[in-house]
Scaffold this motif. Sequence first.
Motif, mmCIF file in Angstrom:
data_model
loop_
_atom_site.group_PDB
_atom_site.id
_atom_site.type_symbol
_atom_site.label_atom_id
_atom_site.label_comp_id
_atom_site.label_asym_id
_atom_site.label_seq_id
_atom_site.Cartn_x
_atom_site.Cartn_y
_atom_site.Cartn_z
ATOM 1 N N TRP A 78 36.316 40.472 40.445
ATOM 2 C CA TRP A 78 36.477 39.034 40.171
ATOM 3 C C TRP A 78 36.029 38.221 41.378
ATOM 4 O O TRP A 78 35.517 37.121 41.219
ATOM 5 C CB TRP A 78 37.930 38.694 39.829
ATOM 6 C CG TRP A 78 38.329 39.170 38.469
ATOM 7 C CD1 TRP A 78 39.139 40.215 38.163
ATOM 8 C CD2 TRP A 78 37.910 38.612 37.206
ATOM 9 N NE1 TRP A 78 39.262 40.363 36.812
ATOM 10 C CE2 TRP A 78 38.512 39.387 36.188
ATOM 11 C CE3 TRP A 78 37.080 37.553 36.840
ATOM 12 C CZ2 TRP A 78 38.324 39.133 34.839
ATOM 13 C CZ3 TRP A 78 36.893 37.294 35.487
ATOM 14 C CH2 TRP A 78 37.507 38.077 34.501
ATOM 15 N N PHE A 147 38.488 43.618 35.931
ATOM 16 C CA PHE A 147 37.258 43.100 35.329
ATOM 17 C C PHE A 147 36.602 44.145 34.426
ATOM 18 O O PHE A 147 35.386 44.291 34.394
ATOM 19 C CB PHE A 147 36.281 42.687 36.437
ATOM 20 C CG PHE A 147 35.248 41.655 36.030
ATOM 21 C CD1 PHE A 147 34.709 41.623 34.754
ATOM 22 C CD2 PHE A 147 34.816 40.707 36.936
ATOM 23 C CE1 PHE A 147 33.761 40.692 34.400
ATOM 24 C CE2 PHE A 147 33.856 39.765 36.594
ATOM 25 C CZ PHE A 147 33.335 39.763 35.333
ATOM 26 N N GLN A 223 29.678 45.077 34.873
ATOM 27 C CA GLN A 223 31.072 45.309 34.477
ATOM 28 C C GLN A 223 31.191 45.785 33.031
ATOM 29 O O GLN A 223 32.160 46.440 32.680
ATOM 30 C CB GLN A 223 31.884 44.031 34.690
ATOM 31 C CG GLN A 223 32.052 43.649 36.147
ATOM 32 C CD GLN A 223 32.604 44.774 37.008
ATOM 33 O OE1 GLN A 223 31.958 45.240 37.936
ATOM 34 N NE2 GLN A 223 33.812 45.238 36.692
#
Lengths: 318, 244
Positions: A78, A147, A223
Amino acid sequence: MLRYWPILAVVAALLPFASSSQFLVNLAMLTAFSALLGQGWNIACGFGGLTSFGHAVFFGIGAYAVAIMQTRFGINPWLGLPAAAILGAAAGAVLGAAAFRAGLRGSYFALVTLAFAEVFRILANSLDITKGGLGILIPLHPSLPNFQFADRRGAYALVLVLLAVAMGIAAWLRRSRFGARLVAVRENEDAAAALGIPLVRTKTQALALSGAVTATAGVLYAQMFLYVDPNIAFGAERSVEMLLVAMIGGAGTVWGPVLGAIVLHLIQDTARMLIDTPGFAPMLYGAILLAIIAFLPNGIAGLRLPRRRSAREEVRRA
Amino acid sequence: MLEVRTLSKRFGGLRAVKDVSLDVPAGSITALIGPNGAGKTTTFAMIAGFIMPDSGSVRFAGTDVTRWRPDRIAALGMVRTFQITQPFAGLSVAENIRVGAFLRHHDVAEAEARARDVGTRLGLGPMLDRPAAALTVAGRKRLEVARALATEPRLLLLDEVMAGLNPSEVNEIVALIRQVRDGGVTILLIEHIMQAVAALAETAHVLAEGALIASGTPRQIAADPAVVEAYLGHGAAERMARHG
């Protein structure tokens, strides 16, 4: 009716949340992701007329930045998101300052961006920190603070949020002083300079903004798929996808990249069902690009708002 | 307001502009005239920062602006128009003018109002929301002037804004330029049409083959044998004197 298609698009974008179909969520996510990439390109290239053929460089920087930060330094992804955006902006600023100061425009600028991305691909292939051609695997730890999303719908929601931000930036370009001056530079550099617009600074700022947005897309990619390698990150195909999405839909518009992403994915998936030959996709991209340039220079959005065409008609009438 | 000193430019073996010096007093209308290829537009381009001079200097409002970038010169208050009009073709007339207004106005609504006001004053009112590409030649020339004026310049460089216009359009634009000057803007103009120069300019400088050959009031210049020769060919003044 056609004017209200954005409402339909928003409704369609929200539908996957109501369903548990993985197929539907995936389709919507990949389409929205393409739209985000297209919008990243569109900010500099659609509004500013900076024909970049190497936008993958920003995408790759974002993807590698977040991957390296968490695997090597244990930094939360993040935090990697804003950091990647800053790196993308910095890359845009450096590339822009160098290329525009040297007066590179049009196809010369396109070649330099292509080379820039290629240099990064080769670097990623040979450096230690990027683990060369092996690429970087991000360990699987699905949780929101990490994430990573166990449910694809989480990732999809995040893509939509970033797409909304990117479209917000495009909407701001359409109504702000900076955007108006950027469009002026696209339309005619000499006239823009004569009216007091600093060309190098304006174009560099646009490229930095575009680099930041495109880098966040790279973060999302890393991600979502938890793997980055030099070809995924810096490959020319990614650059072409970005400009295709924007150009099919309508470069220099807020909704163009969304429209372009929908159309491109329809074409792509249909083509994949019919012909499954490696190398077919780039050929198809080339053909679509030629067709767009020849027949729809303002993209599909240009059909709805035929500004150039009506201008020509009015000249005929005058 | 503007002091140009020994400005020179060479393109390969061609000396396009040779040691041109001229002054434009504040509040004046000054003309730069000369036959085709005399170097007028090159001189303009050097003054406004579009072409780097090989030697010489340009001072504007007390500041040495030699080799400055065009946008910095424009920000200082000296703005040029283009002989071959350069509209932002994809934008409307009002949007075109607004780009100029954005130089001094950061607020969008304010710049928009300013652009519409300037456009209306220059007779582009009915065309404001039409695409710039739909303008006639005369309209495009007006748009060039409107866009430049919207930047609120102190000195306006007009490059042949009357070329290609019919006589009644020329009269309109002559009145317009006078009105602009009376509004406090100093004007340096390049012109071919002698009638317009005589009607407008207090001082005219004549450029031939890159060098200044005469300066004075339009009347003095029209009577200058060197000027007549430059326009009509070697020996023309003598022949005219003999026959006339």
